[in-house]
Design a protein around this motif. Structure first.
Motif, PDB file in Angstrom:
ATOM      1  N   ALA A 234      80.110  39.520  36.076  1.00 47.50           N
ATOM      2  CA  ALA A 234      78.965  40.432  36.195  1.00 47.50           C
ATOM      3  C   ALA A 234      79.214  41.476  37.279  1.00 47.50           C
ATOM      4  O   ALA A 234      78.938  42.665  37.094  1.00 47.50           O
ATOM      5  N   ILE A 235      79.784  41.038  38.405  1.00 46.95           N
ATOM      6  CA  ILE A 235      80.086  41.983  39.487  1.00 46.95           C
ATOM      7  C   ILE A 235      81.222  42.912  39.072  1.00 46.95           C
ATOM      8  O   ILE A 235      81.202  44.118  39.357  1.00 46.95           O
ATOM      9  N   GLY A 236      82.229  42.365  38.381  1.00 47.12           N
ATOM     10  CA  GLY A 236      83.344  43.193  37.939  1.00 47.12           C
ATOM     11  C   GLY A 236      82.904  44.288  36.983  1.00 47.12           C
ATOM     12  O   GLY A 236      83.377  45.428  37.055  1.00 47.12           O
ATOM     13  N   LEU A 237      81.974  43.949  36.087  1.00 48.70           N
ATOM     14  CA  LEU A 237      81.499  44.929  35.116  1.00 48.70           C
ATOM     15  C   LEU A 237      80.627  46.000  35.757  1.00 48.70           C
ATOM     16  O   LEU A 237      80.633  47.155  35.336  1.00 48.70           O
ATOM     17  N   THR A 238      79.867  45.619  36.785  1.00 49.19           N
ATOM     18  CA  THR A 238      78.937  46.565  37.394  1.00 49.19           C
ATOM     19  C   THR A 238      79.532  47.300  38.589  1.00 49.19           C
ATOM     20  O   THR A 238      79.306  48.510  38.757  1.00 49.19           O
ATOM     21  N   LEU A 239      80.319  46.603  39.409  1.00 45.91           N
ATOM     22  CA  LEU A 239      80.809  47.199  40.651  1.00 45.91           C
ATOM     23  C   LEU A 239      82.172  47.848  40.482  1.00 45.91           C
ATOM     24  O   LEU A 239      82.446  48.907  41.035  1.00 45.91           O
ATOM     25  N   PHE A 240      83.059  47.219  39.706  1.00 41.33           N
ATOM     26  CA  PHE A 240      84.420  47.726  39.545  1.00 41.33           C
ATOM     27  C   PHE A 240      84.613  48.539  38.277  1.00 41.33           C
ATOM     28  O   PHE A 240      85.706  49.037  38.016  1.00 41.33           O
ATOM     29  N   GLY A 241      83.595  48.661  37.451  1.00 45.35           N
ATOM     30  CA  GLY A 241      83.710  49.462  36.249  1.00 45.35           C
ATOM     31  C   GLY A 241      84.611  48.862  35.192  1.00 45.35           C
ATOM     32  O   GLY A 241      85.112  49.577  34.324  1.00 45.35           O
ATOM     33  N   GLU A 242      84.829  47.538  35.229  1.00 47.66           N
ATOM     34  CA  GLU A 242      85.647  46.892  34.206  1.00 47.66           C
ATOM     35  C   GLU A 242      84.866  46.810  32.900  1.00 47.66           C
ATOM     36  O   GLU A 242      83.635  46.933  32.884  1.00 47.66           O
ATOM     37  N   SER A 243      85.575  46.596  31.808  1.00 51.37           N
ATOM     38  CA  SER A 243      84.906  46.613  30.509  1.00 51.37           C
ATOM     39  C   SER A 243      85.701  45.786  29.505  1.00 51.37           C
ATOM     40  O   SER A 243      86.777  45.260  29.819  1.00 51.37           O
ATOM     41  N   PHE A 244      85.147  45.675  28.300  1.00 54.88           N
ATOM     42  CA  PHE A 244      85.825  45.006  27.198  1.00 54.88           C
ATOM     43  C   PHE A 244      86.264  46.047  26.173  1.00 54.88           C
ATOM     44  O   PHE A 244      85.716  47.160  26.120  1.00 54.88           O
ATOM     45  N   ARG A 245      87.243  45.684  25.368  1.00 56.89           N
ATOM     46  CA  ARG A 245      87.732  46.583  24.323  1.00 56.89           C
ATOM     47  C   ARG A 245      86.651  46.815  23.259  1.00 56.89           C
ATOM     48  O   ARG A 245      85.747  46.020  23.094  1.00 56.89           O
ATOM     49  N   TYR A 246      86.791  47.933  22.540  1.00 60.93           N
ATOM     50  CA  TYR A 246      85.966  48.269  21.378  1.00 60.93           C
ATOM     51  C   TYR A 246      84.511  48.558  21.743  1.00 60.93           C
ATOM     52  O   TYR A 246      83.605  48.397  20.920  1.00 60.93           O
ATOM     53  N   GLY A 247      84.262  48.978  22.956  1.00 54.01           N
ATOM     54  CA  GLY A 247      82.952  49.459  23.336  1.00 54.01           C
ATOM     55  C   GLY A 247      81.860  48.413  23.257  1.00 54.01           C
ATOM     56  O   GLY A 247      82.055  47.246  23.609  1.00 54.01           O
ATOM     57  N   SER A 248      80.709  48.847  22.747  1.00 56.73           N
ATOM     58  CA  SER A 248      79.544  47.956  22.689  1.00 56.73           C
ATOM     59  C   SER A 248      79.784  46.767  21.762  1.00 56.73           C
ATOM     60  O   SER A 248      79.350  45.641  22.055  1.00 56.73           O
ATOM     61  N   ALA A 249      80.481  47.012  20.644  1.00 55.59           N
ATOM     62  CA  ALA A 249      80.766  45.916  19.716  1.00 55.59           C
ATOM     63  C   ALA A 249      81.653  44.869  20.382  1.00 55.59           C
ATOM     64  O   ALA A 249      81.429  43.662  20.252  1.00 55.59           O
ATOM     65  N   GLY A 250      82.671  45.332  21.107  1.00 50.77           N
ATOM     66  CA  GLY A 250      83.551  44.404  21.805  1.00 50.77           C
ATOM     67  C   GLY A 250      82.812  43.621  22.867  1.00 50.77           C
ATOM     68  O   GLY A 250      83.058  42.420  23.052  1.00 50.77           O
ATOM     69  N   THR A 251      81.891  44.272  23.571  1.00 52.70           N
ATOM     70  CA  THR A 251      81.102  43.575  24.578  1.00 52.70           C
ATOM     71  C   THR A 251      80.231  42.498  23.948  1.00 52.70           C
ATOM     72  O   THR A 251      80.110  41.379  24.477  1.00 52.70           O
ATOM     73  N   ALA A 252      79.620  42.815  22.802  1.00 54.96           N
ATOM     74  CA  ALA A 252      78.783  41.826  22.109  1.00 54.96           C
ATOM     75  C   ALA A 252      79.613  40.628  21.653  1.00 54.96           C
ATOM     76  O   ALA A 252      79.185  39.471  21.781  1.00 54.96           O
TER      77      ALA A 252
END
Length: 309
Positions: A234-252
């Protein structure tokens, strides 16, 4: 070898070291219930500290090579490795539910691994990091105080393990933060962050030791391994700008894999070690494990290998 592959390998070896340390910590807690936080007179405990140190060193190296959203979830493999290791070294088998949980956790983590990607975001400013450190210490302290107020061993153990998992996650976050700044030379302004990192790491170690008292191995370890990657990701996604592949679909999809992994860890938490009732026929008709602290500790001590007493 790519940095991502190296991060995975380092994380796997780190998980093995952490699993070994957890097994030793639980055995020490079972045979020395009066030393809740730091049984410094027990050589076995110092062995667990050494194993934790090795795991932490490898974990730091993995964080330097890969993103938080990858390295932290792989840490959940600690409990997957702990199952066969406890069966081999302390002759504690695991039932079918535990192995199903291990498979689910592995599948969920594999899915997260396939969807994880790094970030080119720059270093995070000092202000947000100091706010995060203060908030983190406040949350860990609140969980600790809540555990002190609880009179039920199971609830106390979960609260302490939650605090330990959060502390370990925050230590990893700040380690990653310092690693980001290390390439350009570490300024003196980073000293508060280094102190916070050391404080969170030490707090996690002591709280995790206390969480094993009267609760066995699976529940505290599973709680730590769930809370740690959730908080860090949660901190990595919000503070460090990390993400998952394929945008919103990949995040889901990643969230779905996270649910699968969490479900596996819940199975591991609920699983009672195979043969627990057969080791002491008297206890089989007595209170449930943890219902009577004195009798439960006596039972665990009889099953503790001489090397860990």
């Amino acid at each position: 070898m790519s940095a991502l592959v190296l991060a995975v390998l380092l994380s796997l070896v780190s998980a093995v070291a952490y699993a070994a340390a957890a097994i030793v910590q639980e055995r020490v807690a079972a045979s020395a219930p009066s030393s809740a936080y730091a049984p410094v007179r027990r050589p076995a405990w110092w062995g667990s500290v050494t194993l934790n140190g090795l795991g932490a060193t490898l974990h730091v190296a993995a964080l330097a090579c890969g993103p938080l959203t990858l390295v932290q979830p792989l840490g959940a493999l600690t409990i997957v490795f702990a199952l066969p290791m406890s069966a081999v070294f302390i002759h504690r088998g695991a039932g079918a539910a535990a192995w199903r949980g291990a498979v689910m956790a592995s599948a969920g983590l594999a899915g997260l691994l396939a969807l994880t990607q790094g970030s080119d975001a720059g270093a995070v400013a000092m202000g947000p990091r100091l706010i995060l450190a203060a908030s983190g210490f406040a949350a860990v302290a609140a969980l600790f105080m809540a555990s002190r107020a609880s009179h039920r061993a199971a609830i106390r153990s979960v609260l302490l393990a939650t605090a330990a998992g959060a502390a370990f996650a925050l230590a990893s976050v700040f380690t990653k933060s310092v690693a980001e700044d290390w390439h350009s030379g570490l300024p003196l302004v980073e000293l508060p962050i280094l102190l916070a990192t050391a404080g969170f790491a030490a707090s996690g170690l002591l709280l995790s030791q206390a969480s094993y008292r009267g609760a066995g191995l699976a529940a505290p370890l599973a709680t730590v391994t769930v809370v740690n990657p959730v908080v860090a990701a949660a901190i990595g996604l919000t503070l460090f700008g990390e993400s998952f592949r394929y945008g919103s679909a990949g995040t889901a999809i990643a969230l779905a894999f996270g649910v699968v992994a969490a479900g596996g860890l819940i199975l591991l938490t609920a699983e009672r070690p195979a043969g627990a009732g057969r080791r002491n026929p008297v206890m089989a008709s007595g209170p449930a494990p943890g219902a009577d602290g004195r009798r439960g500790d006596d039972r665990d001590q009889t099953s503790t290998p001489p090397a860990l007493r």
